[in-house]
Scaffold this motif. Structure first.
Motif, PDB file in Angstrom:
ATOM      1  N   LYS A 218       0.840  -1.189   0.000  1.00  0.00           N
ATOM      2  CA  LYS A 218       0.000   0.000   0.000  1.00  0.00           C
ATOM      3  C   LYS A 218       0.880   1.246   0.000  1.00  0.00           C
ATOM      4  O   LYS A 218       1.928   1.280   0.653  1.00  0.00           O
ATOM      5  CB  LYS A 218      -0.889  -0.007   1.249  1.00  0.00           C
ATOM      6  CG  LYS A 218      -2.054   0.959   1.193  1.00  0.00           C
ATOM      7  CD  LYS A 218      -3.158   0.454   0.298  1.00  0.00           C
ATOM      8  CE  LYS A 218      -4.384   1.379   0.370  1.00  0.00           C
ATOM      9  NZ  LYS A 218      -5.433   0.971  -0.574  1.00  0.00           N
TER      10      LYS A 218
ATOM     11  N   GLU B 123      -6.420  -3.363  -5.135  1.00  0.00           N
ATOM     12  CA  GLU B 123      -7.093  -2.334  -4.349  1.00  0.00           C
ATOM     13  C   GLU B 123      -6.504  -0.973  -4.698  1.00  0.00           C
ATOM     14  O   GLU B 123      -5.278  -0.838  -4.837  1.00  0.00           O
ATOM     15  CB  GLU B 123      -6.902  -2.625  -2.855  1.00  0.00           C
ATOM     16  CG  GLU B 123      -7.646  -1.673  -1.951  1.00  0.00           C
ATOM     17  CD  GLU B 123      -7.407  -1.970  -0.477  1.00  0.00           C
ATOM     18  OE1 GLU B 123      -7.808  -1.151   0.361  1.00  0.00           O
ATOM     19  OE2 GLU B 123      -6.798  -3.024  -0.181  1.00  0.00           O
TER      20      GLU B 123
ATOM     21  N   THR C 212      -2.613   0.673  -4.379  1.00  0.00           N
ATOM     22  CA  THR C 212      -1.586  -0.375  -4.286  1.00  0.00           C
ATOM     23  C   THR C 212      -0.471  -0.078  -5.282  1.00  0.00           C
ATOM     24  O   THR C 212      -0.732   0.299  -6.429  1.00  0.00           O
ATOM     25  CB  THR C 212      -2.181  -1.763  -4.581  1.00  0.00           C
ATOM     26  OG1 THR C 212      -3.235  -2.024  -3.652  1.00  0.00           O
ATOM     27  CG2 THR C 212      -1.115  -2.838  -4.462  1.00  0.00           C
TER      28      THR C 212
ATOM     29  N   LYS D 268      -9.060   2.515  -9.666  1.00  0.00           N
ATOM     30  CA  LYS D 268     -10.208   1.825 -10.239  1.00  0.00           C
ATOM     31  C   LYS D 268     -10.478   2.330 -11.652  1.00  0.00           C
ATOM     32  O   LYS D 268     -10.431   3.528 -11.915  1.00  0.00           O
ATOM     33  CB  LYS D 268     -11.438   2.047  -9.350  1.00  0.00           C
ATOM     34  CG  LYS D 268     -12.664   1.279  -9.807  1.00  0.00           C
ATOM     35  CD  LYS D 268     -13.832   1.544  -8.868  1.00  0.00           C
ATOM     36  CE  LYS D 268     -15.079   0.804  -9.351  1.00  0.00           C
ATOM     37  NZ  LYS D 268     -16.255   1.081  -8.475  1.00  0.00           N
TER      38      LYS D 268
END
Length: 211
Positions: free
Chosen positions: A146, A164, A167, A193
């Protein structure tokens, strides 16, 4: 004659008054001086307490100076080569850039000479990293972790729905630590995303309505 006698008596009276005034002034000054001396006079116990306080302050200051000296000495021992180590990382960066250029050279591609050259580059790179590690300088492992602003600097966002958001999926430049201190952050690319066309269209429409 009588007038001269009166004048003489008046002069003597004035002189007597002046002498009396001087004596009174002298007595007043003497009284004030004695009063000040009484006010300034302190007991032996108070004097001892005052000396003990001064001594305690002196010892505290000496202890603070000793601790500062120890901290400076420790930092000089542990991080004295901080600037030199940071400059040394440029050599590793240049090796990586050279490898990238050679790999993309159309003339050298798939040649035996390129293969051997890259092998030598890898050996040099490993030796340099090993020398740095022996001196407390270690590389940061970033990919798959992360994003942490304390150790990483995001340079780009990459669409990836498998990870996610936030990341690290690409390392542009490797970061390094010097013992427990950051020598330089890792330059990385992080996942975000994927925004499909319909969502993007709705977002743009919403922005237009707000305007």
């Amino acid at each position: 004659m009588e007038k001269d006698q009166n004048t003489k008596l008046e002069t003597q009276n004035n002189e007597a008054e002046e002498v009396k005034t001087e004596e009174l002034g002298s007595e007043t000054q003497s009284d004030d001086s004695e009063s000040n001396e009484l006010q300034k006079e302190i007991t032996p116990e108070e004097k001892i307490l005052e000396l003990e306080d001064k001594l305690a302050r002196a010892f505290a200051e000496m202890e603070n100076q000793r601790r500062r000296f120890e901290k400076e000495r420790e930092d000089a021992f542990n991080y004295g080569g901080f600037a030199f180590a940071k400059e040394t990382l440029n050599l590793i960066d240049n090796l990586e850039r050279s490898k990238h250029i050679l790999k993309n050279d159309e003339v050298l591609k798939n040649s035996e000479a390129l293969k051997k050259t890259l092998e030598h580059f890898d050996i040099i790179n490993k030796d340099m990293v090993s020398i740095l590690e022996k001196n407390g300088i270690t590389p940061l492992d970033s990919v798959g972790k992360k994003l942490d602003p304390n150790f990483h600097q995001a340079m780009m966002e990459i669409d990836d729905d498998q990870k996610e958001p936030g990341t690290i999926i690409q390392e542009i430049q490797k970061g390094f630590m010097m013992k427990d201190r950051l020598l330089r952050p890792s330059l990385v690319g992080v996942s975000k995303k994927t925004v499909n066309k319909e969502e993007k269209s709705e977002e743009n429409k919403g922005n237009s309505d707000n305007l």
